[in-house]
Design a protein around this motif. Structure first.
Motif, PDB file in Angstrom:
ATOM      1  N   GLN A   1       0.798  -1.221   0.000  1.00  0.00           N
ATOM      2  CA  GLN A   1       0.000   0.000   0.000  1.00  0.00           C
ATOM      3  C   GLN A   1       0.832   1.272   0.000  1.00  0.00           C
ATOM      4  O   GLN A   1       0.324   2.339  -0.329  1.00  0.00           O
TER       5      GLN A   1
ATOM      6  N   PHE B   1      -7.084   7.386   4.879  1.00  0.00           N
ATOM      7  CA  PHE B   1      -6.965   6.812   6.229  1.00  0.00           C
ATOM      8  C   PHE B   1      -5.786   7.423   6.999  1.00  0.00           C
ATOM      9  O   PHE B   1      -5.570   7.092   8.155  1.00  0.00           O
TER      10      PHE B   1
ATOM     11  N   ASN C   1      -1.648 -10.750   8.477  1.00  0.00           N
ATOM     12  CA  ASN C   1      -2.590  -9.657   8.693  1.00  0.00           C
ATOM     13  C   ASN C   1      -3.988 -10.096   8.244  1.00  0.00           C
ATOM     14  O   ASN C   1      -4.184 -10.477   7.081  1.00  0.00           O
ATOM     15  N   GLU C   2      -4.913 -10.054   9.143  1.00  0.00           N
ATOM     16  CA  GLU C   2      -6.333 -10.310   8.831  1.00  0.00           C
ATOM     17  C   GLU C   2      -6.571 -11.527   7.936  1.00  0.00           C
ATOM     18  O   GLU C   2      -7.237 -11.433   6.901  1.00  0.00           O
TER      19      GLU C   2
ATOM     20  N   TRP D   1      -4.396   2.976  12.101  1.00  0.00           N
ATOM     21  CA  TRP D   1      -4.313   2.809  10.650  1.00  0.00           C
ATOM     22  C   TRP D   1      -4.822   4.090  10.020  1.00  0.00           C
ATOM     23  O   TRP D   1      -5.970   4.419  10.212  1.00  0.00           O
TER      24      TRP D   1
ATOM     25  N   MET E   1     -15.470   4.918   3.151  1.00  0.00           N
ATOM     26  CA  MET E   1     -15.577   3.516   2.745  1.00  0.00           C
ATOM     27  C   MET E   1     -17.024   3.028   2.792  1.00  0.00           C
ATOM     28  O   MET E   1     -17.303   1.882   2.472  1.00  0.00           O
TER      29      MET E   1
ATOM     30  N   TYR F   1     -18.585   2.758   5.633  1.00  0.00           N
ATOM     31  CA  TYR F   1     -18.801   2.151   6.950  1.00  0.00           C
ATOM     32  C   TYR F   1     -19.494   3.169   7.852  1.00  0.00           C
ATOM     33  O   TYR F   1     -19.303   4.374   7.695  1.00  0.00           O
TER      34      TYR F   1
ATOM     35  N   HIS G   1       0.989  -9.365   4.511  1.00  0.00           N
ATOM     36  CA  HIS G   1      -0.160  -8.453   4.527  1.00  0.00           C
ATOM     37  C   HIS G   1      -0.828  -8.504   3.149  1.00  0.00           C
ATOM     38  O   HIS G   1      -0.594  -7.648   2.295  1.00  0.00           O
ATOM     39  N   PHE G   2      -1.564  -9.536   2.923  1.00  0.00           N
ATOM     40  CA  PHE G   2      -2.396  -9.768   1.721  1.00  0.00           C
ATOM     41  C   PHE G   2      -1.650 -10.171   0.445  1.00  0.00           C
ATOM     42  O   PHE G   2      -2.229 -10.818  -0.408  1.00  0.00           O
TER      43      PHE G   2
ATOM     44  N   TYR H   1     -12.748  -1.237  12.578  1.00  0.00           N
ATOM     45  CA  TYR H   1     -13.094   0.032  11.941  1.00  0.00           C
ATOM     46  C   TYR H   1     -14.519   0.478  12.249  1.00  0.00           C
ATOM     47  O   TYR H   1     -14.795   1.664  12.321  1.00  0.00           O
TER      48      TYR H   1
ATOM     49  N   GLU I   1      -5.591   2.128  -1.045  1.00  0.00           N
ATOM     50  CA  GLU I   1      -6.606   1.365  -0.317  1.00  0.00           C
ATOM     51  C   GLU I   1      -7.160   0.244  -1.218  1.00  0.00           C
ATOM     52  O   GLU I   1      -8.318   0.221  -1.580  1.00  0.00           O
ATOM     53  N   TRP I   2      -6.294  -0.664  -1.598  1.00  0.00           N
ATOM     54  CA  TRP I   2      -6.670  -1.875  -2.335  1.00  0.00           C
ATOM     55  C   TRP I   2      -7.642  -1.577  -3.483  1.00  0.00           C
ATOM     56  O   TRP I   2      -7.377  -0.710  -4.295  1.00  0.00           O
TER      57      TRP I   2
ATOM     58  N   GLU J   1      -4.779  -2.238  14.369  1.00  0.00           N
ATOM     59  CA  GLU J   1      -5.350  -1.295  13.398  1.00  0.00           C
ATOM     60  C   GLU J   1      -6.659  -0.763  13.945  1.00  0.00           C
ATOM     61  O   GLU J   1      -7.463  -1.517  14.503  1.00  0.00           O
TER      62      GLU J   1
ATOM     63  N   GLN K   1      -8.163  -5.590  14.957  1.00  0.00           N
ATOM     64  CA  GLN K   1      -8.234  -4.557  13.915  1.00  0.00           C
ATOM     65  C   GLN K   1      -9.698  -4.239  13.640  1.00  0.00           C
ATOM     66  O   GLN K   1     -10.432  -5.043  13.089  1.00  0.00           O
TER      67      GLN K   1
HETATM   68  C1  BGC Z   1      -6.235  -3.789   6.250  1.00  0.00           C
HETATM   69  C2  BGC Z   1      -5.562  -2.592   5.634  1.00  0.00           C
HETATM   70  C3  BGC Z   1      -6.619  -1.679   5.022  1.00  0.00           C
HETATM   71  C4  BGC Z   1      -7.516  -1.201   6.143  1.00  0.00           C
HETATM   72  C5  BGC Z   1      -8.581  -0.201   5.738  1.00  0.00           C
HETATM   73  C6  BGC Z   1      -7.535  -3.505   6.921  1.00  0.00           C
HETATM   74  O1  BGC Z   1      -8.462  -4.415   6.433  1.00  0.00           O
HETATM   75  O2  BGC Z   1      -5.338  -4.494   7.065  1.00  0.00           O
HETATM   76  O3  BGC Z   1      -4.638  -3.032   4.702  1.00  0.00           O
HETATM   77  O4  BGC Z   1      -6.084  -0.629   4.310  1.00  0.00           O
HETATM   78  O5  BGC Z   1      -8.142  -2.291   6.749  1.00  0.00           O
HETATM   79  O6  BGC Z   1      -9.544  -0.733   4.920  1.00  0.00           O
END
Ligand code: BGC
Length: 406
Positions: free
Chosen positions: A18, A376, A156-157, A360, A294, A296, A112-113, A272, A367-368, A322, A270
């Motif tokens: 990222q 963020f 990660n996740e 984070w 996002m 959310y 991380h992914f 959000y 952001e993917w 995160e 982690q």
């Molecule tokens: C991930 C991050 C991502 C963040 C915000 C998490 O799922 O670890 O890579 O950028 O959330 O969406």
């Protein structure tokens, strides 16, 4: 009492793909560059963190933060199966050294992914020797710079595919996903392309849980004696109605990984937002609640709930690895941080062993699937000049960190 325990980790996080830029040997780079693709844009130069990490670590330390969570990129370190790039291992060794020079605790994520292209071309996590490959990479890394790592997470996740399945259900754009995977397979000259996000969630999960335990053991028997855990994507799950599937969702999405964390040195939480679960699964955001970029719900209170849940299930130390919000309005980030930290304080007051809060993200980054639109970061990046601008929220969190109190 608004203080935090002595030695509490205050930090910010990033992930290699990222922020580093031009991660050309990774599976996601391939997926970003084929057609059709789910990615709205390419990662490209990202934040040029690969070259600018000294400045970024200095910024983080200057704010008053004492921890930097970042990931090392497998695709750079092992560009071909079994062939390790010493120059890249040296690069991450220098990054770790830069943390120590700035009195910053490095928290390293091994995955991380992203995976190397060759790993995707053999089918990714569903290939029978995937775990062996990951463990070999972990061994090589810890041999090279394990002495400089202070704390580490294997994955990660890793539960994210399961979470996405609940969140998206039947709305997954399957034809695009299939087309993208087929094109990617062609690019790497294989008949399959196994990315973390693309596989069968159950099979990927089982393979990764086994790999987590083996990799942790390998890291612990190598150079450096640091705690090893795993970080988990967690939403504050709320049951709506008597027939809610909330408990089923928790058992599927979190159960296996919380069990893995329980057998590790720590659990990384982690969070959000929250999610409301009805009789048929996840419900859309509640009308009238503020939404982030996002989509959310603005729900910083979710963090307190997920910390409590993770601790109850694992009984190991908890790090918030995160927590954050995507917004152009930095004042909302400040409000979010304050509310989330109030929840952390309540957990501590109840005797929950929370050892750190890592926001984070350090930087506005890639952001993917969503590209560069969601913001963020505590620090803004000018995408043309790569100039860094510290946002008020960064100073706010830094002040809290210096005081070790709200
Ligand atoms: C991930 C991050 C991502 C963040 C915000 C998490 O799922 O670890 O890579 O950028 O959330 O969406």
């Amino acid at each position: 009492m608004n203080g935090f325990p002595k030695g509490f980790l205050w930090g910010a996080a990033t992930a290699a793909h990222q922020v580093e830029g031009n991660n050309v040997n990774s599976d996601l780079w391939v997926l970003e560059n084929v057609k059709p693709t789910l990615f709205v844009e390419r990662s490209g130069d990202a934040c040029d963190h690969y070259n600018r990490y000294p400045e970024d670590i200095r910024i983080l330390a200057g704010l008053g933060l004492n921890t930097y969570r970042f990931s090392i990129e497998w695709a750079r370190i092992e560009p071909e199966a079994g062939s390790f790039a010493t120059t890249e291992l040296d690069h991450y060794r220098r990054m770790l050294a830069a943390c120590h020079e700035n009195s910053v605790t490095p928290m390293v994520t091994f995955y991380h992914f992203t995976s190397p292209r060759w790993f995707a071309s053999m089918g990714g996590w569903e290939h029978k020797s995937a775990g062996d490959a990951f463990v070999r990479y972990c061994e090589r890394v810890t041999e090279h710079f394990g002495d400089l790592i202070t704390i580490a997470a294997t994955f990660n996740e890793p539960n994210l595919p399961m979470l996405i399945r609940w969140a998206m259900g039947k709305n997954l754009p399957l034809h695009v996903i299939l087309g993208m995977a087929q094109q990617a397979a062609q690019v790497v000259g294989s008949n399959c392309f196994g990315s973390f996000f693309l596989g069968n969630p159950e099979r990927v999960r089982d393979a990764m849980i086994a790999a987590h335990h083996r990799a942790s053991a390998a890291l612990k028997s190598g150079r450096g004696k640091y705690p090893v855990g795993v970080t988990i994507a967690m939403q504050g799950e709320q049951a709506i109605g008597l027939e809610s599937k909330r408990d089923q969702k928790c058992a599927e999405v979190y159960g296996p990984w919380l069990a893995a964390a329980a057998a590790s040195d720590f659990a990384g939480v982690q969070t959000y937002s929250r999610s409301r679960v009805g009789p048929h699964g996840d419900l859309p955001p509640e009308p009238g609640i503020e939404l982030t970029q996002m989509g959310y719900e603005f729900w910083p209170e979710a963090l307190e709930q997920t910390i409590r849940y993770a601790y109850e299930e694992t009984d190991v130390p908890i790090y918030v690895t995160e927590n954050g919000i995507s917004t152009e309005d930095d004042a909302r980030r400040i409000d979010y941080i304050d509310k989330a930290l109030a929840g952390v304080r309540k957990c501590l007051a109840d005797g929950i062993d929370v050892r750190g809060y890592i926001h984070w993200s350090l930087l506005d980054n890639f952001e993917w699937l969503e590209g560069y639109r969601p913001k963020f970061g505590l620090v803004a990046i000018n995408r043309e000049t790569q100039q860094r601008t510290i946002k008020p929220s960064a100073r706010h969190l830094g002040e809290i960190a210096r005081r070790n109190g709200i």
